[in-house]
Design a protein around this motif. Structure first.
Motif, short mmCIF file in Angstrom:
data_model
loop_
_atom_site.label_atom_id
_atom_site.label_comp_id
_atom_site.label_asym_id
_atom_site.label_seq_id
_atom_site.Cartn_x
_atom_site.Cartn_y
_atom_site.Cartn_z
N ARG A 112 0.84 -1.19 0.00
CA ARG A 112 0.00 0.00 0.00
C ARG A 112 0.88 1.24 0.00
NH1 ARG A 112 -3.15 -3.52 3.29
NH2 ARG A 112 -5.28 -3.78 2.46
N ALA A 113 0.39 2.29 -0.56
CA ALA A 113 1.15 3.53 -0.65
C ALA A 113 1.47 4.03 0.75
CB ALA A 113 0.38 4.59 -1.42
N GLY A 114 2.68 4.53 0.95
CA GLY A 114 3.11 5.01 2.25
C GLY A 114 3.84 3.98 3.05
N VAL A 115 3.82 2.69 2.63
CA VAL A 115 4.50 1.63 3.35
C VAL A 115 6.01 1.86 3.33
CG1 VAL A 115 4.96 -0.84 3.36
CG2 VAL A 115 2.66 -0.01 2.96
N GLY A 116 6.49 2.50 2.30
CA GLY A 116 7.93 2.75 2.23
C GLY A 116 8.40 3.59 3.40
N LEU A 118 6.89 3.83 6.33
CA LEU A 118 6.80 2.99 7.52
C LEU A 118 7.96 2.02 7.60
CD1 LEU A 118 2.97 2.15 7.61
CD2 LEU A 118 4.21 3.80 9.02
N PHE A 119 8.36 1.48 6.47
CA PHE A 119 9.47 0.53 6.47
C PHE A 119 10.77 1.23 6.90
CE2 PHE A 119 12.89 -1.82 4.32
CZ PHE A 119 12.69 -3.07 4.88
N GLU A 120 10.95 2.47 6.46
CA GLU A 120 12.15 3.21 6.87
C GLU A 120 12.12 3.45 8.38
OE1 GLU A 120 12.36 6.73 4.59
OE2 GLU A 120 12.72 5.70 2.66
N ALA A 121 10.95 3.82 8.92
CA ALA A 121 10.84 4.01 10.36
C ALA A 121 11.11 2.70 11.10
CB ALA A 121 9.45 4.56 10.72
N PHE A 122 10.59 1.60 10.53
CA PHE A 122 10.83 0.27 11.11
C PHE A 122 12.33 -0.03 11.17
CE2 PHE A 122 11.69 -4.19 10.12
CZ PHE A 122 11.10 -4.84 11.19
N MET A 123 13.06 0.24 10.09
CA MET A 123 14.48 -0.07 10.03
C MET A 123 15.26 0.82 11.01
SD MET A 123 14.74 -2.61 8.09
CE MET A 123 16.54 -2.65 8.08
N SER A 217 -1.93 -5.93 7.16
CA SER A 217 -0.98 -5.04 6.50
C SER A 217 0.03 -4.52 7.51
CB SER A 217 -1.74 -3.89 5.85
OG SER A 217 -2.36 -3.10 6.87
N ILE A 218 1.04 -3.81 7.00
CA ILE A 218 2.06 -3.25 7.88
C ILE A 218 1.46 -2.21 8.82
CG2 ILE A 218 2.76 -1.48 6.23
CD1 ILE A 218 5.64 -1.89 7.23
N GLU A 219 0.40 -1.53 8.34
CA GLU A 219 -0.27 -0.57 9.21
C GLU A 219 -0.99 -1.30 10.35
OE1 GLU A 219 -0.65 -0.74 5.99
OE2 GLU A 219 -0.34 1.20 5.01
N ASP A 220 -1.65 -2.43 10.02
CA ASP A 220 -2.37 -3.19 11.04
C ASP A 220 -1.42 -3.71 12.11
OD1 ASP A 220 -4.66 -2.72 9.61
OD2 ASP A 220 -4.58 -4.63 8.54
N LEU A 221 -0.21 -4.10 11.71
CA LEU A 221 0.75 -4.70 12.65
C LEU A 221 1.69 -3.66 13.26
CD1 LEU A 221 1.78 -7.85 10.57
CD2 LEU A 221 -0.06 -7.63 12.23
N TRP A 222 1.47 -2.37 12.98
CA TRP A 222 2.44 -1.36 13.39
C TRP A 222 2.54 -1.24 14.91
CZ3 TRP A 222 6.32 0.29 10.90
CH2 TRP A 222 7.04 1.40 11.35
#
Length: 453
Positions: A112-116, A118-123, A217-222
């Motif tokens: 989904r758009a914006g996941v990039g 979130l992934f950077e924040a995750f890293m 999704s990554i948002e659901d698991l954030w």
């Protein structure tokens, strides 16, 4: 070799002729080499999910669009099914579909758009916590060998809870389960998850703690990518198993936990040893114990035999006397056998003489059998005639039976002294008489008498 040169090129001076298929293949190779895998953002349009499992859609923005295909082998790991109008980012290879000559992109991954972002924040969070030592292997604790109580941090309405309970009931129905309810999605979920983990740590009533949630999704698991949740897991007083999402989903909670499971069900299976395995282990231990005891008893028996052979006891003397007694018994048997044999031979001779002089009674026996048969037939005939006569008399007697008369509706009237009353003249008003019926009797008081006129 030039991409457009044919293997069967004509002689010099003539122009090369390409087929349409060769042209499209050459263009496809050129596009694939010129545009490596790259992320492309756009909006889903004309989405179609074929029966084969492949996805076909158009990726567009305000000024352009491009056809896209995502084959089943890649689509099954997408984690969600896009819908019309979804904003997505796809990692795709630019190519050309030869049979139609259409320019398209082959999608390898979709998010989904914006996941990039979130992934950077995750890293960034992962690197910071790793530098703090939360993910060090020497900090990880081993799971208890025999867990009696399992704690679960999840939502009471989550499907993951049902999966975990089903797996625990199937594998280890003896295990107690303690639920620490919390939200597993939303803005307040991270704080509640950390609080539930600290509550379980403080109460220390479980042998192992499961932090689990179903896929999304990554948002659901954030909420599981929260620093507070990571520190709560690391500081927990008991081993923690993280079972968040599906096999392809990774969260900060997975790295901070003592053990990561691919799914909530897998977390439940890792937390407890199947009851059948424990019973099999106990049976194996019992077998080993029996074998050890048998070996001990066998060794003791052999030691006892060795000591008994060296020990002088009355057994040997008794055995010798038993042998002497057996010898005397054998001699006595042989001494008595000769007269017995002579007597047996004499008896056989006498039996032969008796058999020679015994009269032949077969004819007499046959005559006697014939007489017996005739006697039996005669007796049966007489008995049958007498039985028929008796049945006839019984039938006549049955006709005269007063009970049958009573059964037809008649009655017998007797006075108090038992005298049978036959005439109305024998009855007096206000006297009591007995009326006998087919199924019993009754006492009747005479109200009045009407003699026959």
């Amino acid at each position: 070799m030039n991409l457009f040169e044919r293997a069967d090129s004509p002689a010099a001076g003539q122009s090369a002729v390409l087929t349409v298929s060769a042209l499209n293949q050459a263009v496809a190779r050129l596009l694939e080499r010129s545009f490596p895998l790259t992320w492309i953002a756009g909006e889903i349009s004309n989405f179609t999910r074929a029966s084969s499992g492949h996805w076909y859609f158009t990726l567009k923005d305000d000024g352009a669009q491009v056809r896209a295909v995502m084959f089943r082998g890649r689509a099954q790991y997408a984690g969600f099914v896009p819908r019309e109008g979804d904003k997505v980012e796809v990692r795709a290879l630019v190519t050309l579909y030869g049979p139609r000559g259409d320019y398209q992109i082959n999608v390898e991954a979709i998010r989904r758009a914006g996941v990039g972002a979130l992934f950077e924040a995750f890293m960034r969070l992962k690197e910071r916590l790793a530098a703090a030592g939360l993910f060090d292997a020497d900090r990880k604790r081993s799971l208890p060998l025999f867990a009696r109580t399992v704690g679960i941090v999840t939502s009471p309405q989550a499907a993951a809870l049902r999966d975990v309970l089903t797996a625990l009931k199937r594998r280890a129905p003896h295990v107690n389960v303690v639920l620490y309810p919390t939200l597993v999605q939303g803005q307040l979920a991270a704080e509640q998850i950390a609080l539930a983990i600290r509550t379980a740590s403080a109460r220390a009533e479980c042998d192992v703690l499961l932090v689990c949630r179903g896929g999304g999704s990554i948002e659901d698991l954030w909420c599981f990518n929260d620093e507070g949740v990571a520190y709560a897991i690391a500081e927990c007083s008991m081993p923690v198993i993280s079972g968040v999402g599906h096999e392809t989903d990774f969260t900060i909670a997975d790295f901070a936990a003592d053990l990561r499971a691919a799914t909530p069900t897998a977390a439940a299976e890792l937390a407890v040893t199947p009851r059948g395995d424990w019973l099999a282990s106990l049976r194996a231990d019992a077998t080993d114990l029996r074998r050890a005891m048998r070996r001990t008893l066998d060794d003791a028996a052999q030691s006892l035999d060795s000591a008994s052979r060296r020990l002088m006891s009355p057994t040997a003397r008794i055995r010798q006397q038993r042998l002497e007694l057996l010898a005397l018994s054998t001699a006595m048997m042989h001494a008595n056998r000769a007269p017995l044999n002579q007597a047996r031979h004499a008896l056989d001779r006498l039996a032969g003489r008796l058999a020679a002089r015994r009269p032949d009674t077969r004819a007499v026996r046959a005559h006697l059998a014939a007489l017996q048969h005739r006697c039996t037939v005669d007796i049966h005939s007489r008995v049958r005639r007498h039985r028929e006569a008796l049945n006839g008399l019984a039938a006549q007697l049955e006709l005269l039976n007063p009970q049958r008369t009573l059964e037809r509706g008649y009655a017998i009237v007797t006075a108090a002294d038992g005298t049978i009353l036959r005439s109305p003249n024998e009855l007096q008003p206000r006297t009591t008489v007995n009326v006998r019926l087919a199924d019993g009797s009754a006492d009747v008081e005479i109200a009045g008498v009407q003699p026959r006129i």
